[in-house]
Write a protein that holds these residues in place. Structure first.
Motif, mmCIF file in Angstrom:
data_model
loop_
_atom_site.group_PDB
_atom_site.id
_atom_site.type_symbol
_atom_site.label_atom_id
_atom_site.label_comp_id
_atom_site.label_asym_id
_atom_site.label_seq_id
_atom_site.Cartn_x
_atom_site.Cartn_y
_atom_site.Cartn_z
ATOM 1 N N LEU A 153 0.843 -1.197 0.000
ATOM 2 C CA LEU A 153 0.000 0.000 0.000
ATOM 3 C C LEU A 153 0.876 1.245 0.000
ATOM 4 C CD1 LEU A 153 -2.432 -1.190 2.828
ATOM 5 C CD2 LEU A 153 -2.673 -1.548 0.355
ATOM 6 N N LEU A 154 0.602 2.153 -0.927
ATOM 7 C CA LEU A 154 1.361 3.395 -1.036
ATOM 8 C C LEU A 154 0.394 4.553 -1.215
ATOM 9 C CD1 LEU A 154 4.180 2.227 -3.484
ATOM 10 C CD2 LEU A 154 4.497 2.860 -1.096
ATOM 11 N N GLY A 155 0.553 5.610 -0.443
ATOM 12 C CA GLY A 155 -0.296 6.780 -0.620
ATOM 13 C C GLY A 155 -0.309 7.656 0.618
ATOM 14 N N GLU A 156 -0.436 8.950 0.386
ATOM 15 C CA GLU A 156 -0.569 9.919 1.477
ATOM 16 C C GLU A 156 -2.035 10.239 1.682
ATOM 17 O OE1 GLU A 156 0.071 14.696 1.969
ATOM 18 O OE2 GLU A 156 1.695 13.564 1.024
ATOM 19 N N LEU A 157 -2.449 10.369 2.915
ATOM 20 C CA LEU A 157 -3.846 10.653 3.240
ATOM 21 C C LEU A 157 -4.031 12.126 3.564
ATOM 22 C CD1 LEU A 157 -4.840 7.599 5.470
ATOM 23 C CD2 LEU A 157 -5.470 8.036 3.089
ATOM 24 N N ALA A 158 -5.019 12.724 2.928
ATOM 25 C CA ALA A 158 -5.445 14.063 3.319
ATOM 26 C C ALA A 158 -6.349 13.946 4.544
ATOM 27 C CB ALA A 158 -6.185 14.729 2.161
ATOM 28 N N LEU A 159 -6.605 15.052 5.208
ATOM 29 C CA LEU A 159 -7.418 15.003 6.417
ATOM 30 C C LEU A 159 -8.846 14.565 6.142
ATOM 31 C CD1 LEU A 159 -6.222 18.215 8.313
ATOM 32 C CD2 LEU A 159 -5.344 15.875 8.443
ATOM 33 N N ASP A 160 -9.331 14.805 4.911
ATOM 34 C CA ASP A 160 -10.697 14.391 4.585
ATOM 35 C C ASP A 160 -10.750 12.976 4.006
ATOM 36 O OD1 ASP A 160 -9.510 14.830 2.177
ATOM 37 O OD2 ASP A 160 -10.990 16.277 1.427
ATOM 38 N N GLY A 161 -9.605 12.282 3.936
ATOM 39 C CA GLY A 161 -9.593 10.907 3.467
ATOM 40 C C GLY A 161 -9.151 10.716 2.037
ATOM 41 N N ARG A 162 -8.932 11.815 1.301
ATOM 42 C CA ARG A 162 -8.430 11.653 -0.069
ATOM 43 C C ARG A 162 -7.031 11.051 -0.040
ATOM 44 N NH1 ARG A 162 -7.309 16.399 -1.884
ATOM 45 N NH2 ARG A 162 -7.836 17.492 0.069
ATOM 46 N N ILE A 163 -6.729 10.224 -1.059
ATOM 47 C CA ILE A 163 -5.416 9.572 -1.159
ATOM 48 C C ILE A 163 -4.597 10.327 -2.208
ATOM 49 C CG2 ILE A 163 -4.184 7.427 -1.611
ATOM 50 C CD1 ILE A 163 -6.667 5.903 -0.828
ATOM 51 N N ARG A 164 -3.524 10.941 -1.750
ATOM 52 C CA ARG A 164 -2.710 11.785 -2.617
ATOM 53 C C ARG A 164 -1.508 11.018 -3.166
ATOM 54 N NH1 ARG A 164 -2.823 16.832 1.606
ATOM 55 N NH2 ARG A 164 -4.637 17.947 0.763
ATOM 56 N N ALA A 165 -1.039 11.492 -4.325
ATOM 57 C CA ALA A 165 0.127 10.879 -4.956
ATOM 58 C C ALA A 165 1.381 11.170 -4.135
ATOM 59 C CB ALA A 165 0.288 11.415 -6.378
ATOM 60 N N VAL A 166 2.319 10.260 -4.202
ATOM 61 C CA VAL A 166 3.592 10.395 -3.488
ATOM 62 C C VAL A 166 4.730 10.109 -4.466
ATOM 63 C CG1 VAL A 166 2.669 9.803 -1.228
ATOM 64 C CG2 VAL A 166 3.464 7.987 -2.748
ATOM 65 N N ARG A 167 5.934 10.472 -4.055
ATOM 66 C CA ARG A 167 7.111 10.184 -4.855
ATOM 67 C C ARG A 167 7.554 8.738 -4.657
ATOM 68 N NH1 ARG A 167 11.044 15.441 -3.736
ATOM 69 N NH2 ARG A 167 9.544 17.063 -4.361
ATOM 70 N N GLY A 168 8.276 8.232 -5.644
ATOM 71 C CA GLY A 168 8.901 6.925 -5.505
ATOM 72 C C GLY A 168 7.985 5.743 -5.720
#
Length: 503
Positions: free
Chosen positions: A106-121
């Motif tokens: 699992l890869l991804g950054e979470l916003a406070l509202d639950g959206r999954i944001r893109a990450v590097r690498g």
């Protein structure tokens, strides 16, 4: 005490490493503890993940939550572990089943509202997951195109934590990458745009054919930058392995295109002369990030107005030019980044830089001081040195058809194929990669061909490294001429390229 596991991927340079995330729910006061050498950005994941889980309609467990990242002795950086942390906590609390977490990265950054944001690498992380035997990965939807570059692993994209939870509960399916379409390489400037400068055009062709470094000296406006920008158009396209390697560097750097992330042509990197040493070589807090030289890996690093660069920046290139990689040591560990590039330097002959040498107002000592930024050891590593002359009115209005990049590229490809065929048993791809001992022993030239080199070394005009580079240039000239081995003419031409001075 319920315990659940999820898996993510961390980065060590451009190499990924699968990270096991454990969540342990216990009694006591409500707090979150994160262990496993997290950096500052990862320590903040506790608050990001808790808000994202609550705002996605899922309960956050009461009491103490202990999160462990393993291997514990490996530094962890970034926000890519957010999705894995959320999954482990939800599985430990019983909000979701853990069956689909097995074998999934699992890869991804979470916003406070639950959206999954893109990450590097994403690319190196999935390459590491595939190598470790994992068969599935969930990434942010915006990263699906990049994730699809990795074969042999099932990839799915989640736009929101709610969608990911529904997928774990087998209530919905996630998005899958679309079949890749034809790759359209970006437009590269054409060599036919350059007016005049036949010597410099020939040097550019030799540099492309053998992978040699190049120094262009001349007054402003004669075409130094134009020539440098056209070098990538003369080089062969990257092989699939090289493309993944270069794309992995750009993925870690965060400079990939979202629509067409795969890098298929040699990159061209031209930093400003105000760049710092860490930005050029690589650096930063914690574990070092890649610098401009690593972004130019398998491509061209162009230093325009090179005499305006700081001397520390220029001298830091010396070891990199020899080894093709850069090793950066920090308190938290050492990182090795690839940095095998072609260096192109461009400079004016003096600080005032008039169109004609006769109009120069600089004293001889001022000219020497200006060019002294290019130290002897650095210049010794530059194979080709060319002096560009001011354009005349006849040359500027010449409407004759100049050779295009496509025409020159065909000759470069033929020469590169000759070199690759000759060195294939040794694993070298171009003449610039051949070590000096091999040139002097296994592939030694007859004495009558190297007599000029011997004379130059006897009078101290050429170092041992310089002689090796002359031999590499001679082999490239022989490949362009279609000859089996260099003769006296090619060696003398190679020496002439080395003996041209910048003043």
């Amino acid at each position: 005490m319920p315990i659940a596991k999820a898996w993510s991927a961390g980065l060590l340079g451009i190499n990924g490493r699968v990270i096991e995330i454990e969540a342990d729910l216990g009694g006591g006061l409500s707090r979150i503890t994160l262990v496993g050498l997290p950096d500052a950005g990862l320590r903040e994941a506790k608050d990001r993940v808790r808000s994202a889980v609550r705002n996605s309609g899922q309960p956050w467990p009461d009491g103490k939550v202990t999160l462990g990242l393993s291997p514990a002795n490996l530094p962890k950086m970034g926000s890519a572990f957010d999705l894995g942390i959320a999954a482990a906590v939800l599985a430990a609390s019983g909000a979701v089943p853990a069956t689909r977490l097995l074998g999934t990265v699992l890869l991804g950054e979470l916003a406070l509202d639950g959206r999954i944001r893109a990450v590097r690498g994403i690319l190196p992380g999935l390459l590491a997951a595939r190598a470790a035997g994992y068969g599935r990965a969930v990434v942010p939807t915006d990263s699906l195109v990049e994730a699809a570059l990795v074969d042999g692993i099932e990839v799915a994209g989640a736009p929101h934590l709610r969608d990911f939870v529904a997928w774990l509960n087998r209530e919905a399916e996630l998005a899958h990458p679309e079949p890749p379409g034809p790759v359209t390489p970006p437009d590269v400037p054409d060599l036919a745009d350059v007016v005049g400068q036949p010597e410099a055009r020939w040097a550019l062709e030799v540099a492309a054919a053998g992978g040699h470094h190049l120094l262009l000296t001349g007054p402003p406006g004669v075409g130094k930058t134009m020539l440098a920008k056209r070098l990538p158009g003369l080089l062969p396209q990257l092989t699939p392995e090289e493309s993944l390697e270069v794309t992995a560097v750009h993925s870690v750097d965060g400079s990939l295109s979202k629509s067409s992330p795969l890098v298929t042509i040699p990159p061209f990197v031209a930093p400003h002369y105000s760049i710092s040493v860490p930005a050029l070589i690589g650096g930063g807090s914690g574990l070092a990030a890649p610098g401009a030289i690593s972004r130019a890996h398998r491509g061209v690093l162009f230093l325009d107005e090179v005499c305006e660069f700081g001397s520390q920046c220029l001298e830091s290139l010396r070891t990199v030019l020899e080894e093709g990689e850069v090793r950066i040591s920090r308190v938290k560990g050492s990182i090795t980044y690839p940095a095998r590039f072609q260096l192109v330097l461009a400079t004016n002959p003096c600080a005032c830089a008039p169109p004609k040498d006769a109009d120069c107002v600089c004293s001889p000592s001022a000219r020497r001081r200006y060019l002294a930024k290019l130290s002897g050891p650095l210049l010794d590593r530059v194979d080709l040195r060319v002096r560009l002359r001011p354009l005349s009115a006849i040359t500027a209005h010449d409407t004759g058809a100049a050779e295009s990049s496509e025409t020159v590229r065909q000759r470069v490809f033929t020469a590169r194929e000759r070199a690759a065929h000759r060195w294939r048993e040794h694993g070298w791809l171009s003449n610039s990669e051949v070590p000096g001992p091999a040139l002097r022993r296994q592939f030694a030239l007859p004495a009558d061909a190297t007599i000029l080199l011997d004379r130059a070394m006897d009078r101290g005009a050429l170092s041992g490294r310089g002689a090796d580079r002359c031999l590499r240039i001679a082999w490239t000239l022989a490949d362009l001429d279609g000859e089996a081995r260099p003769g006296a003419d090619q060696v003398s031409s190679a020496l002439a390229f080395r003996e041209r001075v910048a003043a």
